[in-house]
Design an enzyme around this catalytic site. Structure first.
Site, PDB file in Angstrom:
ATOM      1  N   CYS A 247      19.123  23.129 -15.266  1.00  0.00           N
ATOM      2  CA  CYS A 247      18.131  22.215 -15.843  1.00  0.00           C
ATOM      3  C   CYS A 247      18.353  20.804 -15.284  1.00  0.00           C
ATOM      4  O   CYS A 247      17.393  20.081 -14.996  1.00  0.00           O
ATOM      5  CB  CYS A 247      18.258  22.173 -17.365  1.00  0.00           C
ATOM      6  SG  CYS A 247      18.142  23.809 -18.119  1.00  0.00           S
TER       7      CYS A 247
ATOM      8  N   ASP B  42      57.837   3.100  -7.970  1.00  0.00           N
ATOM      9  CA  ASP B  42      58.351   1.749  -7.768  1.00  0.00           C
ATOM     10  C   ASP B  42      59.463   1.571  -8.807  1.00  0.00           C
ATOM     11  O   ASP B  42      59.474   2.264  -9.827  1.00  0.00           O
ATOM     12  CB  ASP B  42      57.223   0.745  -7.999  1.00  0.00           C
ATOM     13  CG  ASP B  42      57.713  -0.695  -7.879  1.00  0.00           C
ATOM     14  OD1 ASP B  42      58.498  -0.968  -6.968  1.00  0.00           O
ATOM     15  OD2 ASP B  42      57.315  -1.524  -8.723  1.00  0.00           O
TER      16      ASP B  42
ATOM     17  N   CYS C 154      21.832  22.520 -19.328  1.00  0.00           N
ATOM     18  CA  CYS C 154      22.549  23.349 -18.357  1.00  0.00           C
ATOM     19  C   CYS C 154      22.480  22.741 -16.964  1.00  0.00           C
ATOM     20  O   CYS C 154      21.660  21.860 -16.698  1.00  0.00           O
ATOM     21  CB  CYS C 154      21.991  24.772 -18.331  1.00  0.00           C
ATOM     22  SG  CYS C 154      20.304  24.858 -17.686  1.00  0.00           S
TER      23      CYS C 154
END
Length: 704
Positions: free
Chosen positions: A19, A397, A16
């Site tokens: 953590c 382009d 997590c």
């Protein structure tokens, strides 16, 4: 980060965001470590300084994090969701919780049996939580686990054992969901890593050896049999085959490869036998660079994620302060019942847990970038993903982007006694020695028409105008109309034909002798077959303006602009003029993308809100300079990229709204005293579940 003392490690078990932050802080506390950069999305950590694997694993012991050097091949253990230790504990905790409620109805909630069952549920399901939470509390570090630990201990103190057990179970469920969602999101990177084989068949001294890709050198000859995957980037030196490059470019149609063609690691040899000269080391292959850039992209914090992280930093301590005031002020100043208001304060703690808010952005960003990479689009960070989602203008382009980038012969006419075939034969014979793109177009046309060539003598290139040579004793010329200004007269009819062709954007070459014009050939850069469809899809996606920026002449540019239905065409631009055009568009519309080849358009790509380069699989420059690289050499994936980015923005906004909305609703229920602890944690788990499932939808995003 200093590259000399930088060590990169892969991580397993990073569950997590909280953590991850704690793990990073623990590594920083190691005296020999100077700097740390943790990539939660890719599950990697980069360290400047010295730290052993044992020290790093000790720093992550609170979450069971395993550490491996980046280059080390590790077979990751795929433990089923229900067989993970923490999830087994959660299931056991659930059983004790259910038995506790059965005991409540049979023996009463004050019974020692009931309290023991709830206490066992709390201890088994919340053991890891308490270890971290109590440690944080001692150090005055406030995060989600601190909030939950205080809430559960408080519930036990006031005798709400059942509610405390429910809080433990639902929080453990929430943590499991978050870990599962990030694991699913990271699988996109793991699938990229598995694309290329670990070994290759190498031919050395007449013998063939199975060699690990790390030991293969540039110049080695690799053998690729039908049905095998290509293990290294290289150049075909023998054989012919169809290669499926879908894993790299996202193109589903196999590409024909023969001597001199480039092949990429991870592509599939479908038919023939190939011998390939290795041109890049394993760490420099296109797929290796894609993996590295995707991981770097997932470490980049998107603007919305940076905002959420800053918010959460102050949000958690603020919730603790509010919960304390809710628990203390009413009993002190209005004579409220202490137990009732402490309970409400604990409910504020639980409902205030920012779990869903913290994962609302990263899980969506990681999932979207992984999905894009699997579809042949490299998005180099959350910020670029968000910017692409906000685009209003796309500038292109012309050459090689909207067009094929190589001219093709479109018209051949004779204005003498020569036939059209003879005009083409003379033209091709003259152009045999020329390197000009127009010469190549004439030679391709001659080959397609199976025209026989004449032997040319005394070839001479007339720089900027054309060429001449002697064919069968007669001197012939080929070149622009300017070449014939001092030569034979060009009739009015031919001049009109030339002007008409030039107005269509075509380049006209005259063929003649010193005495007369024999005929003319027109060539033009062909519009890509996909360009019109792509532009129509972009319009449907809400792109307000499509612009072509080109150095070509006004007539050619206007002709292509009309064919494609472009909103605006700007021609005869130098690179600095393209840069000015992009700046002007940004000042008017705000969010502007520039699509080019990543080399000639570098200044404009850098100036745009999002620089998008095509053909990333073939050029390192495109991979390095652009914000987004379309790995295939066409525009087919551009609408998909815009659609995915727009959907990701929507998902992030929905996630934040869900996370805030459910918590706000739960907090309002505290006022009349309707919010129970289990309802509070259920609101937290509910918002986490909604956020995770909503983000997972991005894994299935397609756009046809």
């Amino acid at each position: 980060m200093s590259e000399e003392r930088k060590h990169v490690y892969r991580l397993q078990g990073l569950s997590c965001t909280n953590c991850a932050a704690k793990f990073e802080k623990n590594i920083r506390d190691i005296e020999t470590v100077e700097d740390v950069q943790l990539n939660f999305g890719a599950s990697k950590v980069a360290i400047i300084g010295d730290a052993s694997v044992e020290q790093l694993e000790a720093a992550g012991a609170f979450d069971g994090i395993k550490v491996y050097p980046e280059r080390e091949k590790v077979k990751e253990e795929r433990v089923p969701f229900w067989q993970k230790r923490e999830n087994k504990n959660t299931i056991v905790s659930l059983f004790f919780l259910l038995f506790g409620y059965i005991s409540t109805f049979s023996a009463g909630e004050s019974s020692i049996v009931t309290i023991t069952l709830f206490a066992l549920s709390i201890l088994i399901g919340g053991f890891d939580l308490f270890k971290v939470g109590l440690n944080n509390l001692i150090r005055f570090e406030f995060d989600m686990k601190t909030l939950m630990t205080v809430a559960i201990i408080g519930a036990a103190i006031i005798g709400e054992w059942g509610e405390g057990a429910i809080v433990v179970f639902l929080f453990a469920l929430s943590e499991a969901l978050e870990g599962y969602s990030m694991d699913k999101a990271r699988q996109s990177i793991r699938s990229l890593m598995d694309i290329a084989p670990d070994t290759a068949l190498i031919k050395r001294g007449g013998s063939e050896f199975e060699v690990a890709v790390e030991d293969i050198q540039i110049g080695d000859i690799m053998i690729v049999k039908p049905g095998q995957k290509v293990a290294m980037d290289g150049e075909v030196i023998r054989g012919r085959s169809s290669i499926n490059q879908a894993a790299i470019t996202g193109e589903s149609i196999p590409v024909s490869k023969e001597e001199g063609d480039e092949v990429f690691a991870g592509s599939l040899n479908e038919e023939g036998f190939l011998e390939v000269r290795v041109t890049k080391l394993a760490e420099d292959t296109t797929i290796a660079k894609i993996i590295h850039l995707v991981e770097e992209a997932q470490a980049e914090r998107a603007p919305s994620q940076a905002f959420v992280d800053r918010f959460a930093k102050y949000y958690t301590p603020a919730i603790m302060a509010i919960a304390f005031l809710v628990a203390v002020l009413p009993p002190l100043f209005t004579g409220g019942d202490w137990q009732e208001w402490i309970y409400r304060g604990l409910a504020v703690l639980v409902v205030g847990c920012p779990c869903a808010l913290v994962i609302s952005t990263p899980v969506a960003i990681v999932t979207a970038i992984g999905n894009a990479a699997k579809n042949g689009v490299l998005i180099k960070g959350g910020i670029h993903l968000e910017e692409t989602g906000r685009l209003k203008v796309v500038a292109f382009d012309k050459t090689g982007t909207l067009t094929e980038g190589k001219p093709e012969v479109t018209d051949i006419a004779s204005v003498s006694d020569m036939s059209v075939q003879e005009v083409l034969s003379v033209a091709a014979s003259l152009e045999t020695f020329s390197q000009h793109p127009l010469a190549s177009a004439v030679l391709r046309k001659a080959a397609a028409e199976k025209v026989s060539l004449l032997e040319a003598h005394d070839f001479q290139s007339l720089t900027g105008k054309g060429a001449k040579a002697s064919l069968n004793g007669t001197v012939y010329y080929i070149g622009s109309p300017a070449l014939f200004e001092d030569g034979p007269a060009v009739t009015e009819k031919v001049r009109e034909a030339i002007s008409a062709l030039q107005a269509e954007g075509k380049t006209v070459m005259l063929v003649g002798t010193d005495e007369e014009i024999k005929g003319y050939i027109a060539a033009a850069d062909q519009v890509r077959k996909s360009s019109l469809t792509v532009l129509e899809k972009l319009a449907k996606l809400g792109i307000q303006k499509t612009v072509m920026l080109t150095g070509d002449n006004h007539a050619a540019a206007a002709s292509i602009g009309r064919k494609l239905g472009l909103t605006d065409v700007q021609a005869e631009l130098m690179p600095e003029n393209k840069l000015d055009a992009i700046k002007s568009l940004r000042s008017q519309y705000g969010h502007v993308a520039m699509v080019g080849d990543g080399i000639n358009d570098a200044p404009a790509l850098a100036s745009a809100s999002v620089g998008i380069a095509m053909g990333g699989a073939g050029t390192d420059t495109a991979l390095e300079t652009a914000d987004v690289a379309l790995m295939a050499d066409d525009l087919e994936k551009l609408p998909y990229t815009v659609a995915l980015s727009r959907k990701t923005l929507q998902v992030i906004k929905q996630n934040i709204a869900f996370a805030f909305g459910l918590k706000l609703l739960a907090l309002l229920l505290i006022v009349p005293g309707w919010l129970t602890l289990w309802m509070a944690v259920f609101a937290d788990v509910g918002s986490t579940l909604i956020v995770v499932l909503n983000s997972m939808r991005l894994m299935k995003t397609r756009y046809k």
